[in-house]
Each structure stands twice: as C-alpha cells, then as structure tokens.
Design an enzyme around this catalytic site. Structure first.
Site, PDB file in Angstrom:
ATOM      1  N   LEU A   1       7.390  -5.776 -21.467  1.00 36.15           N
ATOM      2  CA  LEU A   1       7.585  -4.378 -21.069  1.00 36.15           C
ATOM      3  C   LEU A   1       8.560  -3.688 -22.003  1.00 36.15           C
ATOM      4  O   LEU A   1       8.528  -2.484 -22.203  1.00 36.15           O
ATOM      5  CB  LEU A   1       8.163  -4.319 -19.654  1.00 36.15           C
ATOM      6  CG  LEU A   1       7.248  -4.785 -18.538  1.00 36.15           C
ATOM      7  CD1 LEU A   1       8.042  -4.907 -17.258  1.00 36.15           C
ATOM      8  CD2 LEU A   1       6.101  -3.809 -18.362  1.00 36.15           C
ATOM      9  N   GLY A   2       9.472  -4.467 -22.539  1.00 31.94           N
ATOM     10  CA  GLY A   2      10.491  -3.894 -23.391  1.00 31.94           C
ATOM     11  C   GLY A   2      11.557  -4.929 -23.599  1.00 31.94           C
ATOM     12  O   GLY A   2      11.444  -6.061 -23.117  1.00 31.94           O
TER      13      GLY A   2
ATOM     14  N   GLY B   1      15.594  -5.512 -23.225  1.00 31.80           N
ATOM     15  CA  GLY B   1      16.903  -5.045 -22.802  1.00 31.80           C
ATOM     16  C   GLY B   1      17.932  -5.539 -23.780  1.00 31.80           C
ATOM     17  O   GLY B   1      17.599  -6.059 -24.844  1.00 31.80           O
ATOM     18  N   GLY B   2      19.162  -5.406 -23.425  1.00 32.91           N
ATOM     19  CA  GLY B   2      20.223  -5.804 -24.331  1.00 32.91           C
ATOM     20  C   GLY B   2      20.210  -7.287 -24.644  1.00 32.91           C
ATOM     21  O   GLY B   2      20.595  -7.698 -25.728  1.00 32.91           O
ATOM     22  N   PHE B   3      19.748  -8.087 -23.717  1.00 29.88           N
ATOM     23  CA  PHE B   3      19.925  -9.524 -23.901  1.00 29.88           C
ATOM     24  C   PHE B   3      18.617 -10.301 -23.895  1.00 29.88           C
ATOM     25  O   PHE B   3      18.598 -11.479 -23.617  1.00 29.88           O
ATOM     26  CB  PHE B   3      20.869 -10.056 -22.833  1.00 29.88           C
ATOM     27  CG  PHE B   3      22.227  -9.461 -22.959  1.00 29.88           C
ATOM     28  CD1 PHE B   3      23.059  -9.846 -24.005  1.00 29.88           C
ATOM     29  CD2 PHE B   3      22.663  -8.487 -22.082  1.00 29.88           C
ATOM     30  CE1 PHE B   3      24.303  -9.274 -24.141  1.00 29.88           C
ATOM     31  CE2 PHE B   3      23.914  -7.931 -22.223  1.00 29.88           C
ATOM     32  CZ  PHE B   3      24.753  -8.309 -23.252  1.00 29.88           C
ATOM     33  N   GLY B   4      17.547  -9.634 -24.150  1.00 32.28           N
ATOM     34  CA  GLY B   4      16.302 -10.382 -24.213  1.00 32.28           C
ATOM     35  C   GLY B   4      15.138  -9.560 -23.731  1.00 32.28           C
ATOM     36  O   GLY B   4      15.319  -8.447 -23.218  1.00 32.28           O
TER      37      GLY B   4
ATOM     38  N   VAL C   1      11.802  -8.264 -21.634  1.00 34.30           N
ATOM     39  CA  VAL C   1      11.446  -8.139 -20.228  1.00 34.30           C
ATOM     40  C   VAL C   1       9.933  -8.252 -20.119  1.00 34.30           C
ATOM     41  O   VAL C   1       9.209  -7.515 -20.772  1.00 34.30           O
ATOM     42  CB  VAL C   1      11.925  -6.791 -19.645  1.00 34.30           C
ATOM     43  CG1 VAL C   1      11.540  -6.685 -18.189  1.00 34.30           C
ATOM     44  CG2 VAL C   1      13.425  -6.648 -19.806  1.00 34.30           C
TER      45      VAL C   1
ATOM     46  N   LYS D   1      13.346 -10.648 -16.572  1.00 31.85           N
ATOM     47  CA  LYS D   1      14.215 -10.480 -17.731  1.00 31.85           C
ATOM     48  C   LYS D   1      14.610 -11.885 -18.181  1.00 31.85           C
ATOM     49  O   LYS D   1      15.294 -12.610 -17.463  1.00 31.85           O
ATOM     50  CB  LYS D   1      15.447  -9.668 -17.316  1.00 31.85           C
ATOM     51  CG  LYS D   1      16.423  -9.432 -18.448  1.00 31.85           C
ATOM     52  CD  LYS D   1      17.462  -8.430 -17.981  1.00 31.85           C
ATOM     53  CE  LYS D   1      18.653  -8.387 -18.911  1.00 31.85           C
ATOM     54  NZ  LYS D   1      19.720  -7.574 -18.351  1.00 31.85           N
TER      55      LYS D   1
ATOM     56  N   ASP E   1      26.756   0.882 -19.156  1.00 32.14           N
ATOM     57  CA  ASP E   1      25.645   1.025 -20.098  1.00 32.14           C
ATOM     58  C   ASP E   1      24.573   1.940 -19.517  1.00 32.14           C
ATOM     59  O   ASP E   1      23.389   1.636 -19.532  1.00 32.14           O
ATOM     60  CB  ASP E   1      25.063  -0.344 -20.443  1.00 32.14           C
ATOM     61  CG  ASP E   1      24.222  -0.293 -21.713  1.00 32.14           C
ATOM     62  OD1 ASP E   1      24.322   0.716 -22.445  1.00 32.14           O
ATOM     63  OD2 ASP E   1      23.470  -1.244 -21.981  1.00 32.14           O
TER      64      ASP E   1
END
Ligand SMILES: *[C@@H]1O[C@H](CO)[C@@H](O)[C@H](O)[C@H]1NC(C)=O
Ligand SMILES: *[C@@H]1O[C@H](CO)[C@@H](O)[C@H](O)[C@H]1NC(C)=O
Ligand SMILES: *[C@@H]1O[C@H](CO)[C@@H](O)[C@H](O)[C@H]1NC(C)=O
Ligand SMILES: *[C@@H]1O[C@H](CO)[C@@H](O)[C@H](O)[C@H]1NC(C)=O
Ligand SMILES: *[C@@H]1O[C@H](CO)[C@@H](O)[C@H](O)[C@H]1NC(C)=O
Ligand SMILES: *[C@@H]1O[C@H](CO)[C@@H](O)[C@H](O)[C@H]1NC(C)=O
Ligand SMILES: *[C@@H]1O[C@H](CO)[C@@H](O)[C@H](O)[C@H]1NC(C)=O
Ligand SMILES: *[C@@H]1O[C@H](CO)[C@@H](O)[C@H](O)[C@H]1NC(C)=O
Ligand SMILES: *[C@@H]1O[C@H](CO)[C@@H](O)[C@H](O)[C@H]1NC(C)=O
Ligand SMILES: *[C@@H]1O[C@H](CO)[C@@H](O)[C@H](O)[C@H]1NC(C)=O
Length: 819
Positions: free
Chosen positions: A505-506, A508-511, A513, A527, A624
């Site tokens: 899906l996209g 995020g900051g840490f990996g 999704v 996530k 954030d």
C-alpha cells in the site's frame, strides 16, 4: 330612516325567569322586546339577556353560561347602562345593525359593523360558542357575518375567539377589563396583540406595559410555554401572515371541561377551567405569575432569574448603575456596561441561552439573514447591543437586532426550544470573562483531580497487591506482554499473499505496508518493520503499547501484532481510501474533495489530535503528523496513523528535548528542528501546516512560487497580510467552498504555524475556533521559518536524498541528529 324588507330576529325563547315569558321564534321588526324582566335568548350552552351585576341598579345586555351561575362572558352596553327596567333590543331599521334602545327610544348601544353594507335579510342568532352573530340568511356562505360579538370581546376570551388583528380590515380584537366586580364599564387594563415587529401579546395599563409574552419565535412566544395539543388540554393556534395575526385556543375534542380566559379588574389574566359536574372554577394558570413576569422588573440590562437569590442580576459584562440602590434592592436604575462599547475592532458576543428575549423597543428585523450574517451586521453598527434568531425553527433563521438598553429579559428555559440571545461586549470584557471562566474550570479540575487521584491511588495499591499474587503463579518473561491479539505469522503470510509486492500500500517510516485479507474476510493493513529499520524493539513496543490504549474515531485502530524471530509486524484495520496526500496533492479533478469533505477531514484530524493531547488517559505527542499519516476509511473519515515516533508526556511535563530529532520535512516546528524541543505545540505546528496544505492543495515542502522564495507558510502569511488570503485556496475548491469558513481555516492555520510555540493555540482552542463561527480569533504573528530560502535550497528534497517518493509515499520520515 329607511325601511327595508322585514328583518327579523330569530331568538329561541325559553322561559327561564319570572315576569315575561314570550315563546316566539320570530320577532317582527316593529316588535320591541322590553327588558322589564330578564330577556333570555337561550342556546344549548349560553344565554343572552339583561342583567344587573351585584348590587348595581344598572342594567346591561350580556351573554352568560346557561348552567353556570354568575359568569358574564360578554356585555353589549358596558359603558352606557340602562337605568331602569326598560330596554328594547332589535335589528335596526336599515337592517345592518343590532341596536339597544332605552325607554326614551334613544340608542344606548349598537353593533357598529365595519361594513356599511346593509343586510337584505339578516338574522341575529346566539351560537353555541357564545358568539352573537348578525348573519345574512340567504348567504351561500354561512360564515358570512355582518357582525359578531367575537370581534368585540370584553374581558373574556372564549374558545374559538381570535385575539389579535385582521390586517385586511384593521380590526383588532382585544380584551379590556371591567372597572370592578359590579361595574362592567371599560377598565384600566387591556390585553392585546402587539404586532410591532414580531407579534407578542402585551398586558397594558393605561400606557404602561405590565406583562408581555415575548416575541413570537416561530414555535411559541419567547417568554411563555404554550398549551398545545401535544402537551396540554388545549388546541392552540397562532396565525401570523399578511392577512391576520392572532391566537386562538380551543379545548380538544371530547374534553371534559369548560374553559375561558379572562382579564380581571386587578389586571391579571387567567385561564380558568371548570370540570364537568364541578361548580368551582379552577385556575389553570395566571399571568403575571411571578415577579419576573412583571415588565422590566429588574431594570434595564438586567436579567430576572426566578430561582436566583436575589432574583435580579446584571447581565454578564454589566454592573449596577447605582450600587447603593441595588444593595437595598431598588432596581429601578438597572445596570450599565462595565466597559462601554467603543466600537473598536474586537468586540465580541457572549451567548445567553434559555431566555425571554428583550422587549422590541429599538430593534431591526431581517428575516433573510442568517445568525452569522446577523452577528456581522450587529458588529458593523456601533449602537447594536445584541442579536438573536427571529425564528428558532429548523436550527434557527432570521435576524433580530437590538439597539441601546435591553429591557425585560428573564431566564426562561424550555426543553427543546430554548432561545439564545447574543449580547455584545467590548473586546477587553470578553477577554476577562473568558479568563474568569478558565479559572473556574481549573478550580473544578483541581478538585476533580484530587478526588480522582485518591481513587487512582487506591486502585494502584489494589493492582500492586493483585499483581504480586499473580506473578507468583505465572511464569517469567512475560513482563512486556501486550494486551492485544497476537496474530500467527503463517496467517499473515497467507493474508498478504506471501508479502507480495503487488499488495504494498505504501511505505511508512519504518517499512512497507501490505494489504491483506484474513481467512475471515476481514481486510487488514500489515506494517512490516524492516529488519534494518531504526524502529527497534523499543519503538515497536512503544507503538504497540501506545495504540493499544487509544480508541478514537479519528485514530487508526490497531487490531493486533505479530512477532516471530526478527519479524515484527503491526496489524491495522484497512483503510479503503488510502491516505490524505493522495487527495490533496493529486492534480486530477476526479480525486479532489469538496470543501465540505475537506473541512470535515480537518475537523476529524483536529479531534483525533485533541484526543491525543488532552482527552485520552495519557498525553501523547505524535511528532509525525503529515498528510501521508492521515488515512481515510470508506466514509472518508480521517484517521491518524503511525505512532512509531509518538511520545507520552507524563505528569505535568510540558515539553522535552531529544537528541534524535525525528519527523518529516515541512512539518517540523522550528524549536524542534533547531533545538530538539518538542511539546504538544509541535504537533499543533504540524497540524497548521497540514491545514494550509489541505486548503492550498500544495505541499509545504518543495513549494515554489514565481515571485518569491518563501515556503507555503510564508506564502500564506504574505497573502494574509495583503488581505488576499482567499487566493491561497486551491482553485478546485472554489465552487464548493464557504468563503468565511475557508478564511477562518487559513486564519487558524496561520495561528498554528506561528514561530514561537507559546503563541500557538492548543488543539482544544483550535477545535473551538474551527467549529464556532462566533469565536473571535487573535491576529497571527509571523510563521516559523519565515525567511526566504535561497533559490538553491528550494529543492530541499535532493539535499537529503529522499527523492524516492511515489504518489502515495509523500514526505518520507527522516531522522537526523540535532546539535
Ligand atoms: C324605526 O322604525 C320604527 C317603527 O317601524 C320607528 O318607530 C322608529 O322611529 C324607526 N327608527 C329610526 C331611527 O328611524
Ligand atoms: C312597522 O311600523 C310601521 C309604522 O308604524 C308600519 O308602516 C309598518 O308596516 C310596520 N311593519 C310591520 C312589518 O308591521
Ligand atoms: C335614554 O338615553 C339618553 C341618552 O343617554 C338619556 O338622555 C335619557 O335620559 C335615557 N332615557 C331613559 C328613560 O333612561
Ligand atoms: C390573504 O388574503 C388573500 C385574499 O383574501 C388570499 O389570496 C391569500 O391567500 C391570503 N393569504 C394567506 C396567507 O392566507
Ligand atoms: C386544532 O385546531 C385546528 C384549527 O382549528 C384544527 O385544524 C386541528 O384539527 C385541531 N387539532 C386538534 C388536535 O384538535
Ligand atoms: C371522541 O369520542 C368519540 C366517542 O367516544 C370517539 O368516537 C371519537 O374518536 C373521539 N374523538 C377524539 C378526537 O378523540
Ligand atoms: C363536558 O362539558 C362540555 C361543555 O359543556 C361538553 O361539550 C362536553 O361534551 C362535556 N363532556 C363530557 C364528557 O360530559
Ligand atoms: C384577579 O386574579 C388574581 C389571580 O387569580 C386574583 O388573585 C385576584 O383576586 C383577582 N382579582 C379580582 C378582582 O378578582
Ligand atoms: C428607587 O429609587 C428611585 C430613584 O432612583 C426612587 O424614585 C424610588 O422611589 C426608589 N424605590 C424604592 C422602592 O425605594
Ligand atoms: C428575502 O429572500 C427572499 C427569497 O430568497 C427574496 O425573495 C426576498 O426579496 C428577500 N427579501 C429581502 C428584504 O431581502
């Protein structure tokens, strides 16, 4: 005198009392009916005849109840009595009037019809309603009356009688008291419908008002609750249009009582009830009833509260004109403003809910204006002292403005149809009232927190004891256990089709999704924390523990987590509509949102943030907040996600510093970026940026303008200062926007992005400012980062090498070390 065709008087004679007894149906024009006895025209319920009240020797023609003694409901010759036992009641020679002659054949009373039309074949009749009518026999329309006694009431309002105006003929029907019990002549009091502005009923003595019902507000009179068919025994009708303005009441069909409404000679109006088979009239209500009903009881600019002690008080922002007089309860001088209106900018309003509106002495009515327009109109006029909706139906409409002193206000709460009055106060007054209120709430909070603190202490002690017992039994190593469902790795692998790249899906900051679908059919977002990501075990536990405790409609819900070896995963509810950045920065018309939707999203984000900052059990700083972290569900409800960087503030910690500054370019507040200081106000800054982005459809980061090198914030500030703020708005929103709302949002956005955190409002204030059009906003100061960037640094993206953005992965979270 003209003699026309034989008119006649149909009166049904029943032999009631002594002396004469003529049983005839028809009376020829030449037949005189003398009043040496009691002339009785008797219907089923009422009788017409001659009477002498009390010990008086004077004789009057009147109407009374047939079976109920001593109640005269109407008097013909009230001001011109017959002095002996002779009276002659007949239709006049030219057939258009009823006349009463005395022994010398002088007319002592006549029905002065407004119409000069002569009846051709008139009949006089006493109806069962108590109405004596002169009607045309041949008329096709049986309601055609040449004259009726209901149009000329004395002191009694009977069911079916209209009290008020026929505006076509100018006829006013109103009650006038008797002089005394034994003298029905015109007394001092009248009760009439005042149609000056909005209709209201007033009780007047001579030229001074004793009581008024308050203006009609579409549902009821502002100061009385009506007996309506749904809440009482009477069917009440109020009609208010270009032809008529009156009220009328009738008992409901099948009711078991008789009722009348009278104005007695002490100036009291009463609704009286006589139960069938009873002989004693009961008072249903009377007015004026309590001191607050008395007109202007507390003096000008005061409010009467019947449960108050003392019952009179000055309106908020006002003080007694003479404290000495007020102290001895001489209220005649009333109150004045503590701080006079100077008509400077910044005047505001306080609302006073549940009141009877002030009398309409000096006022303006505009039925077309909305409440908001009413406020603006009132602000524009220096002498406007208050405003209110003129009609409270359907959420309120119309504008009623008062100028000068406010008179005869009383507290009057009616469940379901309360009416609010907005009183204008000077800017400084508003400020001090707000401060006062804050103090009060703080006090309350203090008391509440002491109590709840004690409770919590007890609870904690209990918990500790309970834990101690439990850990003895339980195996070790579960100390950090999360109270969330633990998903099986295999199940997640299947759900995400072995973490297929097609399901991403996209990031995020840490990996990445992933989208997934459990065997149960439930859609989830997984996530998966990359092994090399900075979010180590610490952040992971942090996020899980944090979100597990948060539940709010505008926060994304965590369904569970999955830990297996190095793999750490968070399982969220799946959001059908991806993230907000897709909708605001995408330059495709089809994906754009209407203003209403945008505004709802803004409010949703603000509420979510409010929950994080103030309403949840913990105070949480998200750190954030950005468009990419706002997910949208199927109904486009915004949900704040990604709590990997969130921090809990404990106790009364207001701000804290960190060496590791984390966040996203464009959204980080100056004090955080530079000094690593963060607080709830840093989130407010991010929120402000987001708000301006939503309105402008442009990203703060990487914003470009042909004329200057300012960021989006700087650009917004410049437009605002030049009073061209609306130009900031995304052209896509133009059609659907509400300009005042857009301006307010820009204003609030600028307040949020102010350079110094202490200047920024709290999110609580933001919610209030956004949702209430009436709240006055302070002027914003310079935004943070208000320095023109040199053209070479405009393209910030490249300076940190974070240019791998895909449309749904905007504003990648970065980490850098401050100081
Ligand atoms: C009306 O008529 C009666 C008798 O028909 C007569 O006595 C009387 O004077 C008339 N009244 C007037 C005002 O002309
Ligand atoms: C009424 O009296 C007048 C004069 O006295 C007479 O001319 C007329 O005929 C009388 N009318 C009737 C209906 O008796
Ligand atoms: C009839 O009324 C007139 C005018 O009010 C009055 O002058 C006259 O005395 C009255 N006649 C009788 C008998 O009362
Ligand atoms: C007012 O009266 C006029 C003429 O009688 C009629 O046409 C109109 O419908 C009336 N208006 C209302 C509101 O009843
Ligand atoms: C109330 O009065 C109005 C007008 O007279 C009538 O139409 C209505 O049916 C009445 N309602 C009840 C409940 O009696
Ligand atoms: C009045 O009473 C009659 C007979 O009891 C009944 O048929 C009728 O429905 C009642 N009307 C109302 C409005 O209650
Ligand atoms: C009660 O009295 C009123 C008025 O006299 C009458 O219309 C009504 O029918 C009576 N109701 C009963 C139940 O007797
Ligand atoms: C008028 O009505 C009031 C209230 O019911 C009552 O106290 C008073 O005695 C009445 N006055 C007369 C003169 O009847
Ligand atoms: C209240 O004061 C006014 C003068 O301001 C005076 O005329 C009035 O009599 C006083 N009323 C009472 C009840 O003392
Ligand atoms: C009020 O609004 C109506 C309908 O929108 C319009 O016809 C009328 O002219 C307006 N009246 C005033 C005084 O603006």
């Amino acid at each position: 005198m003209l003699m026309e065709k034989a008119p006649c008087l149909f009166i049904f004679f029943f032999c009631a009392m002594i002396t004469i007894c003529i049983a005839v149906d028809t009376i020829t024009p030449n037949q005189s009916i003398d009043g040496t006895g009691t002339l009785i025209s008797s219907g089923k319920i009422f009788e017409l005849g001659f009477f002498s009240p009390g010990k008086s020797k004077n004789r009057y023609l009147g109407i009374w109840y047939k079976t109920i003694p001593d109640v005269i409901v109407w008097v013909a010759n009230r001001d011109n009595p017959l002095t002996d036992s002779f009276g002659e009641f007949r239709i006049s020679n030219n057939s258009n009037k009823l006349v009463l002659l005395n022994r010398s054949k002088v007319i002592v009373w006549s029905s002065n019809s407004p119409s000069s039309r002569a009846g051709k074949n008139p009949v006089a009749q006493l109806l069962d309603s108590g109405n004596l009518v002169l009607r045309e026999v041949d008329s096709m329309n049986s309601e055609y009356y040449l004259w009726q006694s209901f149009d000329y009431p004395t002191n009694t309002h009977l069911p079916g009688m209209k009290l008020g105006w026929d505006l076509r003929t100018g006829l006013e029907r109103y009650l006038t008291s008797w002089k005394s019990d034994e003298d029905p002549s015109t007394g001092d009091f009248t009760y009439r419908m005042d149609i000056h502005g909005l209709p209201q009923a007033v009780l007047v003595m001579g030229s001074s008002i004793k009581f008024r019902t308050g203006a009609w507000n579409g549902v009821r009179f502002s100061g009385i609750q009506l007996m309506t068919s749904t809440n009482g025994a009477l069917n009440f009708t109020f009609s208010f249009n270009e032809n008529e303005s009156y009220y009328m009441s009738e008992p409901l069909v099948n009711s078991t009582f008789t009722t009348r409404f009278t104005l007695n000679h002490s100036g009291i109006i009463q609704r009286l009830i006589l139960e069938n088979k009873s002989t004693q009239w009961g008072i249903m209500y009377s007015r004026p009833y309590d001191p607050c009903d008395n007109y202007d009881y507390c003096g000008v600019n005061a409010i009467c509260r019947i449960n108050g002690d003392p019952i009179c008080g000055c309106l908020e922002g006002f003080t007694p004109r003479s404290q000495q007089k007020w102290d001895v309860l001489n209220l005649s001088k009333g109150c004045r403003r503590k701080i006079p209106l100077t008509c400077e900018k910044g005047d505001g309003f306080i609302d006073l809910g549940g009141v009877k509106l002030p009398d309409l002495l000096d006022f303006r009515l505009d039925k077309n204006r909305s409440l908001k327009e009413c406020e603006l109109a009132c602000l524009k006029d220096c002498s406007c002292s208050a405003y209110a909706n003129s009609d409270i139906r359907q959420g309120g409409s119309g504008c009623l403005m008062w100028f000068g002193d406010l008179i005869d206000v009383r507290e009057f709460k009616v469940e379901g149809s309360d009416q609010a009055l907005y009183i204008r106060l000077s800017a400084s007054e508003i400020k001090s009232i707000r401060a006062e209120k804050k103090k009060k709430t703080l006090k309350l909070i203090l008391i509440a927190s002491v109590i709840s603190g004690l409770c919590i202490l007890a609870l904690v002690l209990w918990c500790i004891i309970w834990r101690l017992r439990k850990t003895k039994v339980r195996a070790q190593g579960m100390d950090d256990v999360i109270e969330l469902p633990l998903f099986d790795m295999a199940a997640i692998t299947v759900a995400t089709n072995n973490f297929s790249p097609a399901n991403i899906l996209g990031a995020g900051g840490f990996g990445p999704v992933h989208k997934g679908k459990l065997l149960t059919g439930q859609e989830i977002a997984v996530k998966r924390l990359s092994k090399e990501s900075r979010q180590g075990a610490k952040e992971f536990k942090n996020e899980v523990n944090l979100i597990a405790k948060l539940q709010h409609k505008n926060l994304v819900a965590l369904l569970g987590c999955c830990i297996q070896g190095d793999e750490k995963m968070l399982i969220y509810e799946y959001m059908q509509n991806k993230s907000l950045d897709y909708f605001i920065f995408e330059h495709k018309r089809s994906s754009r949102l209407s203003w209403k939707k945008s505004f709802d999203i803004v409010m949703g984000i603000a509420r979510g943030l409010q929950y994080l900052h103030h309403d949840s059990k913990l105070q949480i700083v998200h750190r954030d907040l950005k468009a990419g972290n706002i997910l949208l569900d199927a109904n486009m409800t915004p949900k704040i996600s990604d709590f990997g960087l969130a921090r809990i503030f404990e106790g009364d910690e207001k701000e804290t510093t960190t060496k590791r500054v984390v966040g996203t370019y464009g959204y980080i507040s100056p004090e955080y970026a530079v000094d690593g200081i963060f607080s709830v106000k840093s989130d407010v800054f991010s929120f402000g940026v987001l708000l301006l982005e939503i309105i402008s459809g442009k990203q703060n980061r990487g914003f470009n303008h042909p004329n200057h090198h300012h960021s989006l914030l700087g650009h917004a500030w410049l437009l605002w200062s030049e009073r061209k703020a609306l130009e900031l708005m995304d052209p896509y929103l133009k059609e659907s926007c509400v300009e005042s709302q857009v301006l307010r949002c820009i204003h609030v956005g600028l307040l949020c992005v102010q350079k110094y955190s202490k200047d920024r409002p709290t999110i609580n204030s933001v919610v209030v400012m956004l949702s209430n059009e009436g709240v006055k906003l302070p002027q914003p100061k310079h935004p943070g980062f208000f320095i023109e960037r040199s053209s070479s640094t405009v393209d910030q993206g490249s300076s940190f090498g974070n240019n791998e953005e895909s449309p749904s992965v905007n504003g990648v979270t970065v980490t850098f070390h401050g100081r």
